[in-house]
Design a protein around this motif. Structure first.
Motif, short mmCIF file in Angstrom:
data_model
loop_
_atom_site.label_atom_id
_atom_site.label_comp_id
_atom_site.label_asym_id
_atom_site.label_seq_id
_atom_site.Cartn_x
_atom_site.Cartn_y
_atom_site.Cartn_z
N ASP A 274 0.81 -1.22 0.00
CA ASP A 274 0.00 0.00 0.00
C ASP A 274 0.84 1.27 0.00
OD1 ASP A 274 -2.55 -1.18 -0.04
OD2 ASP A 274 -2.43 -1.61 2.11
N VAL A 275 2.17 1.12 0.01
CA VAL A 275 3.06 2.28 -0.04
C VAL A 275 3.57 2.46 -1.47
CG1 VAL A 275 5.15 3.34 0.88
CG2 VAL A 275 3.80 1.81 2.34
N CYS A 340 7.08 8.88 -0.11
CA CYS A 340 6.18 7.75 0.14
C CYS A 340 4.75 8.25 0.13
CB CYS A 340 6.48 7.11 1.49
SG CYS A 340 8.10 6.36 1.62
N LEU A 342 0.76 7.19 0.78
CA LEU A 342 -0.02 6.21 1.52
C LEU A 342 -1.45 6.71 1.73
CD1 LEU A 342 -0.07 3.55 3.25
CD2 LEU A 342 0.65 4.98 5.18
#
Length: 350
Positions: A274-275, A340, A342
């Motif tokens: 999910d990153v 990143c 998310l």
């Protein structure tokens, strides 16, 4: 120091493990049927291996070649079984006394730490799952053992009770300082409670070390994947119900909304898949979290690529799972600045 080097052969199964650790808390992780619980039973003296040695802080508990096999009740080991093995017709106090024979220390302190005082006169059969688990932990610890073994201590508990037991175990570790070895099929639980992991698969050790290091080991990743790899961060609540701060940093995460008082400790969990990663911040997106960081390392296990990123300047590391095409397109290498991404919905708050 805990040293184990044993072999056990049974029809259809062979256990052949060797490891040593000076970690105060060791987690044993791996698929069902891999030998995790058998290792605990061998250390406790409940199963006799065919060959090998077991030592705790230089004290030999088992040595097949020298004919040493210390009796279970003299090993100074406390064990919490997966099925608890309490006496449902007895009160909490009598169950605790059955496991005592305390050496040093104040039993009232332990009873208070586990919040068992109000339960002492109640029958174990009338308690909730979480309460029974606390009684089993207390019974194991009242002997003031040199080592505590916990076999799936949260396996039968739901989310709220599981979090409660994890919190109690964490406080016990801080207060008692007793070495613990814990078996669990829940990787997240082990990451919260243990310093070091022993990964077991098919009756053998496939890896040992810190979780971030194991995630960068292509020989260990297949076993971790089968049980689900995960990122786990400590955080704290803020005045906003949907904003958490990563502990030890000023990094804020937008999360699913939850009503808790500010400055409360929480655990944040999300999957590496999910990153997403980007070279720069992305405009015009619904993704609420964009955190700058630095690539520290990466590995390719043949299925995908795991990239380790340190958040901020000196924050914790997280893992992102990406494809090989993205590895090339983003020019991933150690020291590369990266962002990143998310989604808030991907974050689980525990």
């Amino acid at each position: 120091m805990i040293e184990v080097d044993v072999t056990l052969a049974r029809p259809g199964f062979r256990l052949d493990v060797a490891f040593s650790t000076s970690a105060k808390t060791l987690g044993i992780f791996g698929p069902s049927g891999g030998g995790k619980s058998t290792i605990l039973a061998i250390i406790a003296g409940l199963i006799r291996p065919d060959r090998g040695t077991i030592r705790i802080d230089g004290r030999t508990l088992f040595d097949a070649s020298r004919g040493i096999d210390v009796r279970v009740d003299r090993r100074r080991i406390g064990m919490v079984f997966q099925d608890l093995r309490l006496f449902p017709h007895l009160t909490v106090a009598r169950n605790l006394r059955y496991g005592s024979g305390a050496r040093d220390g104040d039993p009232d302190d332990l009873i208070g730490l586990l919040e068992l005082g109000p339960l002492l006169d109640r029958n174990v059969g009338d308690l909730s799952g979480g309460e029974r688990q606390r009684v089993a932990i207390g019974r194991a610890l009242l002997r003031r053992p040199d080592l505590v073994l916990l076999d799936e201590p949260t396996a039968s508990l739901d989310g709220r009770l599981r979090a409660e037991i994890l919190d109690h175990l964490e406080r016990l570790q801080d207060r008692t300082g007793r070495p613990m070895i814990q078996v669990s099929h829940r990787l997240g639980d082990l990451l919260q409670l243990t310093e070091e992991l022993l990964v077991v698969d098919g009756g053998r050790v496939v890896g040992q070390g810190r979780y971030p290091d194991l995630m960068q080991d292509a020989t260990v990743l297949p076993t971790l994947r089968r049980r689900g790899v995960v990122n786990r961060l400590r955080g704290r609540t803020t005045e906003a119900a949907d904003v958490m701060v990563i502990s030890g940093t000023a990094i804020e995460l937008v999360t699913p909304s939850m009503e808790r008082d500010p400055e409360r400790n929480v655990v944040l969990e999300f999957d590496p898949a999910d990153v997403a990663l980007a070279r720069h911040r992305v405009e015009g997106t619904s993704i609420g979290n964009q955190i700058e960081g630095t690539v520290t390392r990466w590995t390719d296990d043949g299925v995908g690529v795991f990239v380790e990123v340190r958040l901020g300047a000196d924050g914790p590391t997280v893992a992102a799972e990406i494809g090989r095409e993205s590895l090339v397109a983003l020019d991933i290498e150690a020291g590369r600045r990266i962002v990143c991404l998310l989604k808030r919905q991907a974050i689980r708050i525990l």
